[in-house]
Motif scaffolding. Structure first.
Motif, PDB file in Angstrom:
ATOM      1  N   THR A  30       3.556   7.745  24.521  1.00  0.00           N
ATOM      2  CA  THR A  30       3.946   8.977  23.855  1.00  0.00           C
ATOM      3  C   THR A  30       4.278  10.005  24.924  1.00  0.00           C
ATOM      4  O   THR A  30       3.493  10.222  25.843  1.00  0.00           O
ATOM      5  CB  THR A  30       2.802   9.502  22.965  1.00  0.00           C
ATOM      6  OG1 THR A  30       2.483   8.500  21.999  1.00  0.00           O
ATOM      7  CG2 THR A  30       3.192  10.787  22.272  1.00  0.00           C
ATOM      8  N   ILE A  31       5.444  10.625  24.812  1.00  0.00           N
ATOM      9  CA  ILE A  31       5.861  11.650  25.758  1.00  0.00           C
ATOM     10  C   ILE A  31       5.601  13.016  25.127  1.00  0.00           C
ATOM     11  O   ILE A  31       6.042  13.286  24.011  1.00  0.00           O
ATOM     12  CB  ILE A  31       7.362  11.524  26.104  1.00  0.00           C
ATOM     13  CG1 ILE A  31       7.693  10.136  26.619  1.00  0.00           C
ATOM     14  CG2 ILE A  31       7.772  12.608  27.093  1.00  0.00           C
ATOM     15  CD1 ILE A  31       7.048   9.759  27.915  1.00  0.00           C
ATOM     16  N   VAL A  32       4.884  13.857  25.865  1.00  0.00           N
ATOM     17  CA  VAL A  32       4.606  15.226  25.442  1.00  0.00           C
ATOM     18  C   VAL A  32       5.271  16.138  26.469  1.00  0.00           C
ATOM     19  O   VAL A  32       5.291  15.827  27.656  1.00  0.00           O
ATOM     20  CB  VAL A  32       3.082  15.478  25.392  1.00  0.00           C
ATOM     21  CG1 VAL A  32       2.774  16.917  25.045  1.00  0.00           C
ATOM     22  CG2 VAL A  32       2.426  14.536  24.401  1.00  0.00           C
ATOM     23  N   LEU A  33       5.816  17.250  26.018  1.00  0.00           N
ATOM     24  CA  LEU A  33       6.508  18.178  26.906  1.00  0.00           C
ATOM     25  C   LEU A  33       5.774  19.503  26.996  1.00  0.00           C
ATOM     26  O   LEU A  33       5.229  19.988  25.999  1.00  0.00           O
ATOM     27  CB  LEU A  33       7.928  18.445  26.402  1.00  0.00           C
ATOM     28  CG  LEU A  33       8.840  17.241  26.236  1.00  0.00           C
ATOM     29  CD1 LEU A  33      10.146  17.666  25.570  1.00  0.00           C
ATOM     30  CD2 LEU A  33       9.107  16.577  27.571  1.00  0.00           C
ATOM     31  N   THR A  34       5.790  20.117  28.181  1.00  0.00           N
ATOM     32  CA  THR A  34       5.306  21.483  28.306  1.00  0.00           C
ATOM     33  C   THR A  34       6.345  22.400  27.660  1.00  0.00           C
ATOM     34  O   THR A  34       7.456  21.955  27.326  1.00  0.00           O
ATOM     35  CB  THR A  34       5.119  21.870  29.786  1.00  0.00           C
ATOM     36  OG1 THR A  34       6.394  21.784  30.437  1.00  0.00           O
ATOM     37  CG2 THR A  34       4.101  20.974  30.480  1.00  0.00           C
ATOM     38  N   ALA A  35       6.018  23.671  27.496  1.00  0.00           N
ATOM     39  CA  ALA A  35       6.953  24.613  26.873  1.00  0.00           C
ATOM     40  C   ALA A  35       8.255  24.701  27.672  1.00  0.00           C
ATOM     41  O   ALA A  35       9.350  24.701  27.091  1.00  0.00           O
ATOM     42  CB  ALA A  35       6.307  25.989  26.741  1.00  0.00           C
ATOM     43  N   SER A  36       8.161  24.744  29.004  1.00  0.00           N
ATOM     44  CA  SER A  36       9.383  24.856  29.815  1.00  0.00           C
ATOM     45  C   SER A  36      10.204  23.571  29.750  1.00  0.00           C
ATOM     46  O   SER A  36      11.441  23.619  29.723  1.00  0.00           O
ATOM     47  CB  SER A  36       9.048  25.211  31.265  1.00  0.00           C
ATOM     48  OG  SER A  36       8.242  24.216  31.853  1.00  0.00           O
ATOM     49  N   ALA A  37       9.559  22.423  29.713  1.00  0.00           N
ATOM     50  CA  ALA A  37      10.284  21.152  29.589  1.00  0.00           C
ATOM     51  C   ALA A  37      10.950  21.051  28.220  1.00  0.00           C
ATOM     52  O   ALA A  37      12.091  20.598  28.112  1.00  0.00           O
ATOM     53  CB  ALA A  37       9.334  19.978  29.810  1.00  0.00           C
ATOM     54  N   SER A  90      -7.077   1.461  17.950  1.00  0.00           N
ATOM     55  CA  SER A  90      -5.903   1.525  18.809  1.00  0.00           C
ATOM     56  C   SER A  90      -6.099   2.550  19.923  1.00  0.00           C
ATOM     57  O   SER A  90      -6.891   3.479  19.802  1.00  0.00           O
ATOM     58  CB  SER A  90      -4.663   1.881  17.993  1.00  0.00           C
ATOM     59  OG  SER A  90      -4.782   3.197  17.498  1.00  0.00           O
ATOM     60  N   THR A  91      -5.379   2.347  20.992  1.00  0.00           N
ATOM     61  CA  THR A  91      -5.324   3.324  22.071  1.00  0.00           C
ATOM     62  C   THR A  91      -3.863   3.567  22.391  1.00  0.00           C
ATOM     63  O   THR A  91      -3.019   2.688  22.242  1.00  0.00           O
ATOM     64  CB  THR A  91      -6.043   2.834  23.347  1.00  0.00           C
ATOM     65  OG1 THR A  91      -5.466   1.604  23.749  1.00  0.00           O
ATOM     66  CG2 THR A  91      -7.527   2.680  23.115  1.00  0.00           C
ATOM     67  N   ASN A  92      -3.557   4.765  22.820  1.00  0.00           N
ATOM     68  CA  ASN A  92      -2.187   5.140  23.129  1.00  0.00           C
ATOM     69  C   ASN A  92      -2.196   6.000  24.386  1.00  0.00           C
ATOM     70  O   ASN A  92      -3.022   6.894  24.525  1.00  0.00           O
ATOM     71  CB  ASN A  92      -1.591   5.923  21.958  1.00  0.00           C
ATOM     72  CG  ASN A  92      -0.123   6.211  22.153  1.00  0.00           C
ATOM     73  OD1 ASN A  92       0.629   5.358  22.600  1.00  0.00           O
ATOM     74  ND2 ASN A  92       0.284   7.417  21.823  1.00  0.00           N
ATOM     75  N   LEU A  93      -1.276   5.726  25.295  1.00  0.00           N
ATOM     76  CA  LEU A  93      -1.140   6.527  26.506  1.00  0.00           C
ATOM     77  C   LEU A  93      -0.194   7.682  26.220  1.00  0.00           C
ATOM     78  O   LEU A  93       0.930   7.483  25.759  1.00  0.00           O
ATOM     79  CB  LEU A  93      -0.601   5.676  27.658  1.00  0.00           C
ATOM     80  CG  LEU A  93      -0.372   6.410  28.971  1.00  0.00           C
ATOM     81  CD1 LEU A  93      -1.664   7.024  29.504  1.00  0.00           C
ATOM     82  CD2 LEU A  93       0.236   5.472  29.998  1.00  0.00           C
ATOM     83  N   GLU A  94      -0.668   8.887  26.495  1.00  0.00           N
ATOM     84  CA  GLU A  94       0.134  10.091  26.305  1.00  0.00           C
ATOM     85  C   GLU A  94       0.452  10.658  27.691  1.00  0.00           C
ATOM     86  O   GLU A  94      -0.449  10.883  28.489  1.00  0.00           O
ATOM     87  CB  GLU A  94      -0.680  11.099  25.489  1.00  0.00           C
ATOM     88  CG  GLU A  94       0.034  12.370  25.165  1.00  0.00           C
ATOM     89  CD  GLU A  94      -0.866  13.295  24.369  1.00  0.00           C
ATOM     90  OE1 GLU A  94      -0.966  13.102  23.143  1.00  0.00           O
ATOM     91  OE2 GLU A  94      -1.475  14.184  24.978  1.00  0.00           O
TER      92      GLU A  94
END
Length: 106
Positions: A30-37, A90-94
């Motif tokens: 899972t891709i999470v973005l910062t506010a600037s990204a 389940s496990t998920n890499l963020e």
């Protein structure tokens, strides 16, 4: 001398086996973005390219992620956080990406 149990043999610790390198590399995260990204992705219409991005579990904090879109234009993000999310069975890499990419520390 007794051999230590290994994930690659059937030593009584569950079914033996490991993913092939190709399967391992294609595992989704899972891709999470910062506010600037997030702002940069929206401003440069990179949402589709970001949705197709598949990062391997081996990526680390500080790694540079260059996303090429359009006419070979490169957008550099940096990985600032890795987090394993465990829920039920389940496990998920963020992985959190930041923009602009931080320069490597020496």
């Amino acid at each position: 001398m007794a051999k230590a149990p290994s994930a690659f043999d059937d030593s009584g610790h569950g079914k033996a086996g490991s993913p092939s390198p190709a399967d391992h590399a294609m595992r989704t995260t899972t891709i999470v973005l910062t506010a600037s990204a997030d702002r940069h992705v929206r401003d440069h219409d990179l949402a589709t390219a970001l949705d197709l991005l598949r990062l391997p579990e081996g990526c680390a904090n500080g790694d540079l992620v260059s996303l090429e879109a359009g006419k070979g234009v490169r957008h550099d993000f940096s990985i600032i956080r890795r987090r394993w999310v465990a829920a039920a069975n389940s496990t998920n890499l963020e992985i959190t990406l930041d923009y602009p990419a931080a320069s490597p520390r020496r």
